[in-house]
Scaffold this active site. Sequence first.
Site, short mmCIF file in Angstrom:
data_model
loop_
_atom_site.label_atom_id
_atom_site.label_comp_id
_atom_site.label_asym_id
_atom_site.label_seq_id
_atom_site.Cartn_x
_atom_site.Cartn_y
_atom_site.Cartn_z
CB CYS A 71 -0.91 -0.03 1.28
SG CYS A 71 -2.52 -0.73 0.96
CG HIS A 115 -5.31 -3.58 0.33
ND1 HIS A 115 -3.96 -4.03 0.49
CD2 HIS A 115 -5.93 -4.40 1.10
CE1 HIS A 115 -3.66 -5.04 1.31
NE2 HIS A 115 -5.09 -5.51 1.68
CG ASN A 154 0.56 -16.79 -8.72
OD1 ASN A 154 0.40 -17.64 -9.88
ND2 ASN A 154 1.53 -17.06 -7.98
CG HIS A 162 -1.78 -4.21 -2.82
ND1 HIS A 162 -1.85 -2.78 -2.12
CD2 HIS A 162 -1.44 -3.47 -3.98
CE1 HIS A 162 -1.95 -1.85 -2.69
NE2 HIS A 162 -1.58 -2.06 -4.09
CG HIS A 201 1.56 -8.73 -6.03
ND1 HIS A 201 0.59 -9.07 -5.29
CD2 HIS A 201 2.47 -9.56 -6.25
CE1 HIS A 201 0.79 -10.42 -4.56
NE2 HIS A 201 1.85 -10.54 -5.13
CD GLN A 259 5.28 -13.38 -7.39
OE1 GLN A 259 6.49 -13.91 -6.66
NE2 GLN A 259 4.01 -14.28 -7.03
#
Length: 333
Positions: A35, A89, A129, A140, A142, A144
């Site tokens: 955040c 978030h 994922n 949150h 995201h 990778q």
Amino acid sequence: MSFNEIRWHPLLGTWNIVASGRATRPWRDVKCPFCPGAPETGEGWDVISLDNRYPSLSTTPVISAAAPSFSETRPGYGRCKVVIETPDHEGDLDTISFKNLVKYVEILGRETEELARDPEIKYVAPFRNKGELIGVSIHHPHSQIYALPFIPLKIERELEFMTRYNREKGTCVICDIVKEEQGGGRVVYSNRDFILILPFYAQWPHECHIYPRRHFQLLSELTAMEKESLADILLITVAMYNSLFSFSLPYMMVIHQAPVKGQHPQYHLHIEFYTIHRYADKLKYAAGIEWGYWAFTYDELPENRVKELKQAARKAVERLGKQQYSPLGVFQP
Ligand code: ZN
Ligand code: ZN
Ligand code: FE
């Protein structure tokens, strides 16, 4: 002392990533490290990429011990990055503004290019994922990126079969799929540069692939137009999944691009989404036959699952319309 190494699997001919320092990484419910205002992220951003604080691979890897003679241990050299897609978030790729989604696509391309410059890196793997059922440790939104010192087995296999197809037919298998499936029943949506399809050979219940119309190998090769088209089709895909049942659908998204060392002109970049829900209350597991033998069973005709997705896509468009978004492409009836 933490160790980062890759261990050769002598039966499967591939590498396992072994990292001993990751057991202490935060697991849900702790204060969100992504955040705005958190030490890692700071303030004043909309989409950012960072180094993963608990990486599986390291640029200063230490090996635990020599391997037994039947295997091999190498340093677990590599980079693990996190791309935080929004300061919010909660959410998914379908709650992010289109502008930021284009930026997200740009960042994936730029990271691919930068990570590829490292002489030790052979493959750049961006993935996303989503959902506790998939094992996500931080809610949150995201993605990778793993920059690997080896070519993953699945990519080796794809490369081999794309090359073989090319040798036998003189064309590219994905180019042929795009041509043949165009306007057909398995295509859900398409825009200027990409198609969204539930493939004939799907392995997971509502597995979908995004295929570029143009034959190219790496995310860093996307044109400005293609970046917008990709943002559009990602938005549609995720909005469709989230309209399938009465909850936000867990999924894995993986971007399959070519290895970053050497030339791989046969490879055709694509994106795959795997979902685990057969129905709202029934999951598909990779169990004995699937995981133990890599022989997938599909419990319905994929063509029937496409119908469910098309219905979900219609609901998604309505919802996106309320968010003032109009798709750049067309839905296949
Ligand atoms: Zn957060
Ligand atoms: Zn192709
Ligand atoms: Fe693939």
